[in-house]
Write a protein that holds these residues in place. Structure first.
Motif, PDB file in Angstrom:
ATOM      1  N   VAL A 179       0.846  -1.037  -0.007  1.00 20.73           N
ATOM      2  CA  VAL A 179       0.064   0.053   0.037  1.00 20.73           C
ATOM      3  C   VAL A 179       0.819   1.235  -0.008  1.00 20.73           C
ATOM      4  O   VAL A 179       1.664   1.414   0.830  1.00 20.73           O
ATOM      5  N   GLN A 180       0.512   2.216  -0.829  1.00 14.64           N
ATOM      6  CA  GLN A 180       1.370   3.308  -0.908  1.00 14.64           C
ATOM      7  C   GLN A 180       0.347   4.607  -0.418  1.00 14.64           C
ATOM      8  O   GLN A 180      -0.748   4.635  -1.216  1.00 14.64           O
ATOM      9  N   LEU A 181       0.691   5.629  -0.038  1.00 12.48           N
ATOM     10  CA  LEU A 181      -0.078   6.721   0.304  1.00 12.48           C
ATOM     11  C   LEU A 181       0.734   7.940  -0.015  1.00 12.48           C
ATOM     12  O   LEU A 181       1.907   8.303  -0.149  1.00 12.48           O
ATOM     13  N   GLN A 182      -0.086   8.792  -0.786  1.00 15.32           N
ATOM     14  CA  GLN A 182       0.360  10.020  -1.367  1.00 15.32           C
ATOM     15  C   GLN A 182      -0.505  11.095  -0.837  1.00 15.32           C
ATOM     16  O   GLN A 182      -1.575  11.111  -1.073  1.00 15.32           O
ATOM     17  N   ALA A 183       0.356  12.078   0.012  1.00 13.88           N
ATOM     18  CA  ALA A 183      -0.367  13.159   0.527  1.00 13.88           C
ATOM     19  C   ALA A 183      -0.262  14.462  -0.276  1.00 13.88           C
ATOM     20  O   ALA A 183       0.764  14.490  -0.762  1.00 13.88           O
ATOM     21  N   SER A 184      -0.892  15.415  -0.319  1.00 12.48           N
ATOM     22  CA  SER A 184      -0.842  16.649  -1.034  1.00 12.48           C
ATOM     23  C   SER A 184      -1.809  17.574  -0.289  1.00 12.48           C
ATOM     24  O   SER A 184      -2.695  17.289   0.416  1.00 12.48           O
ATOM     25  N   GLY A 185      -1.689  18.790  -0.796  1.00 15.21           N
ATOM     26  CA  GLY A 185      -2.579  19.964  -0.248  1.00 15.21           C
ATOM     27  C   GLY A 185      -1.878  20.790   0.635  1.00 15.21           C
ATOM     28  O   GLY A 185      -2.303  21.903   1.095  1.00 15.21           O
ATOM     29  N   GLY A 186      -0.636  20.449   0.978  1.00 13.42           N
ATOM     30  CA  GLY A 186       0.076  21.403   2.032  1.00 13.42           C
ATOM     31  C   GLY A 186       0.588  22.715   1.221  1.00 13.42           C
ATOM     32  O   GLY A 186       0.421  22.694   0.149  1.00 13.42           O
ATOM     33  N   GLY A 187       0.924  23.650   2.147  1.00  7.81           N
ATOM     34  CA  GLY A 187       1.309  25.103   1.666  1.00  7.81           C
ATOM     35  C   GLY A 187       1.784  25.982   2.724  1.00  7.81           C
ATOM     36  O   GLY A 187       1.566  25.765   3.709  1.00  7.81           O
ATOM     37  N   LEU A 188       1.713  27.287   1.947  1.00 13.05           N
ATOM     38  CA  LEU A 188       1.864  28.216   2.847  1.00 13.05           C
ATOM     39  C   LEU A 188       0.442  29.134   3.233  1.00 13.05           C
ATOM     40  O   LEU A 188      -0.159  29.466   1.999  1.00 13.05           O
ATOM     41  N   VAL A 189       0.230  29.310   4.318  1.00 17.44           N
ATOM     42  CA  VAL A 189      -1.223  30.109   4.370  1.00 17.44           C
ATOM     43  C   VAL A 189      -0.940  31.263   5.568  1.00 17.44           C
ATOM     44  O   VAL A 189      -0.262  30.861   6.496  1.00 17.44           O
ATOM     45  N   GLN A 190      -1.751  32.120   5.628  1.00 22.61           N
ATOM     46  CA  GLN A 190      -1.572  33.066   6.687  1.00 22.61           C
ATOM     47  C   GLN A 190      -2.392  32.459   7.834  1.00 22.61           C
ATOM     48  O   GLN A 190      -3.452  31.843   7.649  1.00 22.61           O
ATOM     49  N   ALA A 191      -2.124  33.042   9.094  1.00 23.47           N
ATOM     50  CA  ALA A 191      -2.860  32.818  10.191  1.00 23.47           C
ATOM     51  C   ALA A 191      -4.428  32.907   9.959  1.00 23.47           C
ATOM     52  O   ALA A 191      -4.660  33.977   9.348  1.00 23.47           O
ATOM     53  N   GLY A 192      -5.633  32.065  10.225  1.00 17.80           N
ATOM     54  CA  GLY A 192      -6.619  32.401   9.976  1.00 17.80           C
ATOM     55  C   GLY A 192      -7.257  31.795   8.891  1.00 17.80           C
ATOM     56  O   GLY A 192      -8.420  31.504   8.583  1.00 17.80           O
ATOM     57  N   GLY A 193      -6.323  31.200   8.020  1.00 18.34           N
ATOM     58  CA  GLY A 193      -6.626  30.684   6.786  1.00 18.34           C
ATOM     59  C   GLY A 193      -7.062  29.160   6.961  1.00 18.34           C
ATOM     60  O   GLY A 193      -6.845  28.520   7.997  1.00 18.34           O
ATOM     61  N   SER A 194      -7.226  28.564   5.703  1.00 15.89           N
ATOM     62  CA  SER A 194      -7.584  27.085   5.685  1.00 15.89           C
ATOM     63  C   SER A 194      -6.839  26.203   4.711  1.00 15.89           C
ATOM     64  O   SER A 194      -6.470  26.870   3.776  1.00 15.89           O
ATOM     65  N   LEU A 195      -6.846  25.110   4.833  1.00 12.75           N
ATOM     66  CA  LEU A 195      -6.251  24.304   3.768  1.00 12.75           C
ATOM     67  C   LEU A 195      -7.022  22.914   3.684  1.00 12.75           C
ATOM     68  O   LEU A 195      -7.340  22.361   5.005  1.00 12.75           O
ATOM     69  N   ARG A 196      -7.110  22.203   2.561  1.00 17.16           N
ATOM     70  CA  ARG A 196      -7.640  20.981   2.799  1.00 17.16           C
ATOM     71  C   ARG A 196      -6.532  20.127   1.882  1.00 17.16           C
ATOM     72  O   ARG A 196      -6.064  20.190   1.013  1.00 17.16           O
ATOM     73  N   LEU A 197      -6.149  19.197   3.131  1.00 18.37           N
ATOM     74  CA  LEU A 197      -5.286  18.101   2.797  1.00 18.37           C
ATOM     75  C   LEU A 197      -5.955  16.909   2.106  1.00 18.37           C
ATOM     76  O   LEU A 197      -6.922  16.468   2.773  1.00 18.37           O
ATOM     77  N   SER A 198      -5.282  16.203   1.360  1.00 17.50           N
ATOM     78  CA  SER A 198      -5.604  14.972   0.682  1.00 17.50           C
ATOM     79  C   SER A 198      -4.698  13.895   0.833  1.00 17.50           C
ATOM     80  O   SER A 198      -3.422  14.181   0.659  1.00 17.50           O
ATOM     81  N   CYS A 199      -4.994  12.673   0.930  1.00 18.54           N
ATOM     82  CA  CYS A 199      -4.152  11.512   0.745  1.00 18.54           C
ATOM     83  C   CYS A 199      -4.925  10.134   0.164  1.00 18.54           C
ATOM     84  O   CYS A 199      -5.898   9.745   0.649  1.00 18.54           O
ATOM     85  N   THR A 200      -4.149   9.685  -0.571  1.00 17.30           N
ATOM     86  CA  THR A 200      -4.823   8.825  -1.573  1.00 17.30           C
ATOM     87  C   THR A 200      -4.241   7.569  -1.488  1.00 17.30           C
ATOM     88  O   THR A 200      -2.813   7.471  -1.460  1.00 17.30           O
ATOM     89  N   ALA A 201      -4.646   6.354  -1.019  1.00 15.79           N
ATOM     90  CA  ALA A 201      -4.051   5.079  -0.770  1.00 15.79           C
ATOM     91  C   ALA A 201      -4.214   4.188  -2.041  1.00 15.79           C
ATOM     92  O   ALA A 201      -5.393   4.215  -2.731  1.00 15.79           O
ATOM     93  N   SER A 202      -3.105   3.751  -2.476  1.00 13.73           N
ATOM     94  CA  SER A 202      -3.234   2.725  -3.796  1.00 13.73           C
ATOM     95  C   SER A 202      -2.600   1.546  -3.345  1.00 13.73           C
ATOM     96  O   SER A 202      -1.790   1.194  -2.241  1.00 13.73           O
ATOM     97  N   GLY A 203      -3.081   0.390  -3.840  1.00 15.68           N
ATOM     98  CA  GLY A 203      -2.500  -1.170  -3.455  1.00 15.68           C
ATOM     99  C   GLY A 203      -3.568  -1.760  -2.846  1.00 15.68           C
ATOM    100  O   GLY A 203      -4.802  -1.425  -2.826  1.00 15.68           O
ATOM    101  N   ASN A 204      -3.241  -2.728  -2.164  1.00 18.28           N
ATOM    102  CA  ASN A 204      -4.072  -3.817  -1.407  1.00 18.28           C
ATOM    103  C   ASN A 204      -4.639  -3.310  -0.118  1.00 18.28           C
ATOM    104  O   ASN A 204      -4.035  -3.722   0.943  1.00 18.28           O
ATOM    105  N   LEU A 205      -5.268  -2.220  -0.088  1.00 21.19           N
ATOM    106  CA  LEU A 205      -5.923  -1.743   1.232  1.00 21.19           C
ATOM    107  C   LEU A 205      -7.259  -2.648   1.609  1.00 21.19           C
ATOM    108  O   LEU A 205      -8.030  -2.599   0.867  1.00 21.19           O
TER     109      LEU A 205
END
Length: 119
Positions: free
Chosen positions: A1-27
């Motif tokens: 199983v491999q996991l690939q995370a994304s969605g991080g970055g630089l944001v100002q205080a008070g801001g929002s981010l949506r992180l994603s992680c997709t699993a591939s393989g035999n989960l």
């Protein structure tokens, strides 16, 4: 199983981010997907986890500003973050644990995605 995370970055205080992680393989159909974070110089800590039945658990200190969810068809787990603070800065990791089958208890980690919150 491999996991690939994304969605991080630089944001100002008070801001929002949506992180994603997709699993591939035999989960296995019975599993738990989690988000952790590791601030610079500190230990990795649990944010939240979600099981295949949709049941969620949150670390007490993470309640309110973080929401975990998942897309079953795409084997993807999300972390919606809101009202971010500079102390939320760190590397965010996703983790998968097999909760059935011959690989019961086996865990997998993604490489992480950096979240930086500026003041």
């Amino acid at each position: 199983v491999q996991l690939q995370a994304s969605g991080g970055g630089l944001v100002q205080a008070g801001g929002s981010l949506r992180l994603s992680c997709t699993a591939s393989g035999n989960l296995f159909s019975e599993n738990a997907l989690s988000w952790y974070r590791q601030p610079t110089g500190k230990q990795r800590e649990l944010i939240a986890r979600i099981k295949e039945d949709g049941k969620t658990e949150y670390a007490h200190s993470m309640r309110g500003r973080f929401t975990i969810s998942r897309n079953y068809g795409q084997n993807t787990v999300y972390l919606q973050t809101t009202n971010l603070r500079p102390e939320d800065t760190g590397v965010y990791y996703c983790r998968a644990v097999q909760l059935g089958g011959r690989d019961y208890g086996v865990e997998y980690w993604g490489k992480g995605t950096q979240v930086t919150v500026s003041s």
